[in-house]
Structure formats: structure tokens, C-alpha cells
Scaffold this motif. Structure first.
Motif, mmCIF file in Angstrom:
data_model
loop_
_atom_site.group_PDB
_atom_site.id
_atom_site.type_symbol
_atom_site.label_atom_id
_atom_site.label_comp_id
_atom_site.label_asym_id
_atom_site.label_seq_id
_atom_site.Cartn_x
_atom_site.Cartn_y
_atom_site.Cartn_z
ATOM 1 N N HIS A 120 0.858 -1.177 0.000
ATOM 2 C CA HIS A 120 0.000 0.000 0.000
ATOM 3 C C HIS A 120 0.897 1.230 0.000
ATOM 4 O O HIS A 120 2.060 1.158 0.391
ATOM 5 C CB HIS A 120 -0.864 0.065 1.265
ATOM 6 N N ASP A 126 -4.268 7.868 0.364
ATOM 7 C CA ASP A 126 -4.900 6.574 0.078
ATOM 8 C C ASP A 126 -4.078 5.412 0.633
ATOM 9 O O ASP A 126 -4.006 4.342 0.032
ATOM 10 C CB ASP A 126 -5.102 6.395 -1.422
ATOM 11 N N ARG A 129 -5.374 1.775 0.525
ATOM 12 C CA ARG A 129 -5.730 1.114 -0.734
ATOM 13 C C ARG A 129 -4.527 0.357 -1.308
ATOM 14 O O ARG A 129 -3.465 0.939 -1.528
ATOM 15 C CB ARG A 129 -6.214 2.150 -1.752
ATOM 16 N N ASP A 133 -5.153 -2.145 -6.600
ATOM 17 C CA ASP A 133 -6.526 -1.658 -6.765
ATOM 18 C C ASP A 133 -6.600 -0.198 -7.192
ATOM 19 O O ASP A 133 -7.701 0.335 -7.373
ATOM 20 C CB ASP A 133 -7.307 -1.823 -5.454
ATOM 21 N N ASP A 134 -5.456 0.456 -7.348
ATOM 22 C CA ASP A 134 -5.449 1.897 -7.619
ATOM 23 C C ASP A 134 -5.487 2.164 -9.123
ATOM 24 O O ASP A 134 -4.460 2.206 -9.798
ATOM 25 C CB ASP A 134 -4.218 2.549 -6.996
#
Length: 311
Positions: A120, A126, A129, A133-134
Motif C-alpha cells: 500500500h 490513500d 488502498r 486496486d489503484d
């Protein structure tokens, strides 16, 4: 080319956000696959003639020796092993998610197995996240990315020149992927006992007295590029010490004070390089004097410690 060309944050904010996360992906691979060094000197990137490099890593963890390089002229990521095998792919047209997948796939194709403990972002909005998934961060302006590397290259050499005048323990000039700044840190002799609840990054980075000098490209808290310096632990009344040039100032940040010289002010000076060197020197002397460092003993004019040459 022009020394310190314009690079206003507003013109590449979205690209910078994407590139910062690309850098964190590769930085976390570097952290997982390299030999740990004091004060995290193993973690940052170093400048090359076309971008940034992790330097060689692997071997100690059972992987082949490999290096990852950002090419900010051709705008590609290159992964190379010591036996000459290589993989590369474009940096443009990528989201963070696709960049992460392509990187991990290229490593696997080269028989490199790296486990990232926390895949992450670090200390970004963020942070919860996963990289994979970004799909939000996908901006990439190649002109501004090349400009970023050119500015880094120029500041890198100014910091190398400043570093040369110190004979004590000093870090390399390196580019931190977690904070997206370039810095060089001078160390004092005194051990600093960090509080038990300090995070492991802080405990290792600030286990000794330090005076750090660097440059960052701006962020939401300070939305313009700037040269900076700080002393940690901060001596009392540091913010009252004079700085050069007149445009430099002490600003309060996270309970301490940061010496700041805006990039826009430095680049319009008659001699920008000399201006930045004078700024770093004034901030260093302010912190070192109040912390009672032996400034004359630690001086190394011209990068020379040979007593015959130095006289």
C-alpha cells in the motif's frame, strides 16, 4: 540547459501523484530485497544519467542480483539481472494498478520473487488502498517527468558540493521514495533516545543528532517546490537564528521548525547555485552552533582532509 528550470506543482500535480506511487512500489521492492543499512540508507534511490536506480539488490534473500531503473528520458521501467537478462515496459499509459502488476510479472519472468509486506502507499491519503486496486492515479506527462529528473539532477550536484565540506558521518545524496524529496544528512556524535512509542522508521532515522538538507517538489501542506533544512532534535530558539538569503525563513511544521527557501526565489537570483549553497550553510551553522557541534573540527573545505593539501 537553464539551472533550476520552472516546475510549478500546479502544472504536474496529477502526474506527480502517479509517479510518487510508482516510486513507492519500486521502493518497497528495494526495501524487501536489499541489505539493511543504518538510518535506512539502503532504501532511497540514486540518480543516473537517465533517471533513478535502486542499485543492485538480491542475493542475500536467495534472489538473483537485480536492479530496477526508471528511465525518464525514454519513459520506461527497466529490470535487469546480473546475468544480463532484462525486462522493460512503458511508464506512460499506466495506472498504479497496472504498473504494479507489470512490475511483479516482470520480476517473476526473471525468476525474482519479492514479497512486499505492506503493498500500500506509505503516508499518502490513500494509504489504505492496495497498489493493485489503484486505477485512479494514471496521469503521466512525459515532459514534466523529464523536467522532474532534470531538476533532481541539478539539485543532486548542489547537495554533493555542500556535502563535500563536511568530514563527519554523512549520508549519500539520495532520493527518498516515501516523501519524494532529495536530501543529504550530516550526523553528530550524540545518541538520541527516541520515545518507546516512536515508529520504527523514526527510531532508526533519528538515533543520532542530525542536520538534514534537501529539496522537495511541493505537496498539499506546502504547495510549491522548495529547498529545506532541519535539525533534529531541534535546539531551543533555532527559529530565531538568521538565514541566507533574505527570502529564506523558518516555518513551523509538526511541532518543530524547518528552514525553507522557495525554489521560485532561488532560481531568480543572479547566482542560484551560490544562493542555495549559502542557504544550506546558514541553516547548518544555525543548528550546529546551538547543538554545540565542533564546527571547525568537522569542516572539510573543498572536500579535502589531507593535511598537506588542506594547508
Amino acid at each position: 540547459m537553464e539551472l533550476f528550470p520552472a516546475i510549478p506543482l500546479a502544472e504536474w500535480r496529477d502526474t506527480k501523484a502517479t509517479l510518487h506511487r510508482f516510486a513507492q512500489v519500486i521502493g518497497k521492492i528495494r526495501l524487501a530485497a536489499g541489505v539493511r543499512r543504518n538510518h535506512w540508507w539502503n532504501a532511497p534511490f540514486h540518480l543516473t544519467g537517465r533517471g533513478l536506480t535502486t542499485r543492485p539488490m538480491g542475493q542475500v534473500d536467495g534472489n538473483p542480483i537485480f536492479t530496477i531503473d526508471f528511465d525518464f528520458v525514454g519513459h520506461r521501467l527497466h529490470i535487469t539481472t546480473v546475468d544480463g537478462r532484462a525486462m522493460s515496459f512503458p511508464l506512460y499509459g499506466q495506472s498504479v494498478a497496472s504498473f504494479y502488476r507489470d512490475t511483479m510479472r516482470a520480476l517473476a519472468d526473471l525468476d525474482v520473487r519479492v514479497h512486499i509486506d505492506i503493498p500500500h502507499p506509505f503516508d499518502l491519503p490513500d494509504t489504505g488502498r492496495p497498489f493493485e486496486d489503484d486505477t485512479e492515479h494514471a496521469a503521466y506527462d512525459p515532459v514534466m517527468v523529464t523536467r522532474y529528473w532534470q531538476v533532481l539532477s541539478q539539485v543532486n550536484l548542489v547537495l554533493e558540493e555542500f556535502a563535500a565540506d563536511y568530514s563527519g558521518k554523512i549520508s549519500p545524496v539520495h532520493h527518498f521514495w516515501h516523501t519524494f524529496d532529495i536530501a543529504c544528512t550530516r550526523f553528530g556524535d550524540r545518541v538520541v533516545d527516541q520515545p518507546p512509542d516512536a515508529d520504527p522508521v523514526t527510531r532508526e532515522a533519528y538515533s543520532r543528532e542530525v542536520i538534514s538538507s534537501g529539496f522537495w517538489f511541493g505537496d498539499d501542506s506546502f504547495p510549491e517546490p522548495a529547498f529545506y533544512s532541519y535539525t533534529a532534535p531541534e535546539p531551543e530558539r533555532l527559529e530565531n537564528e538568521p538565514l541566507l538569503p533574505e527570502a529564506a525563513q523558518w516555518i513551523a511544521q509538526r511541532g518543530s521548525h524547518l528552514a525553507v527557501l522557495p525554489y521560485a526565489d532561488a532560481r531568480t537570483e543572479a547566482d542560484p547555485r551560490a544562493t542555495v549553497l549559502a542557504f544550506y550553510e546558514s541553516a547548518y551553522r544555525a543548528g550546529a552552533r546551538l547543538a554545540k557541534w565542533d564546527i571547525p573540527r568537522l569542516a572539510c573545505p573543498g572536500g579535502i582532509t589531507d593535511p598537506l593539501l588542506s594547508t
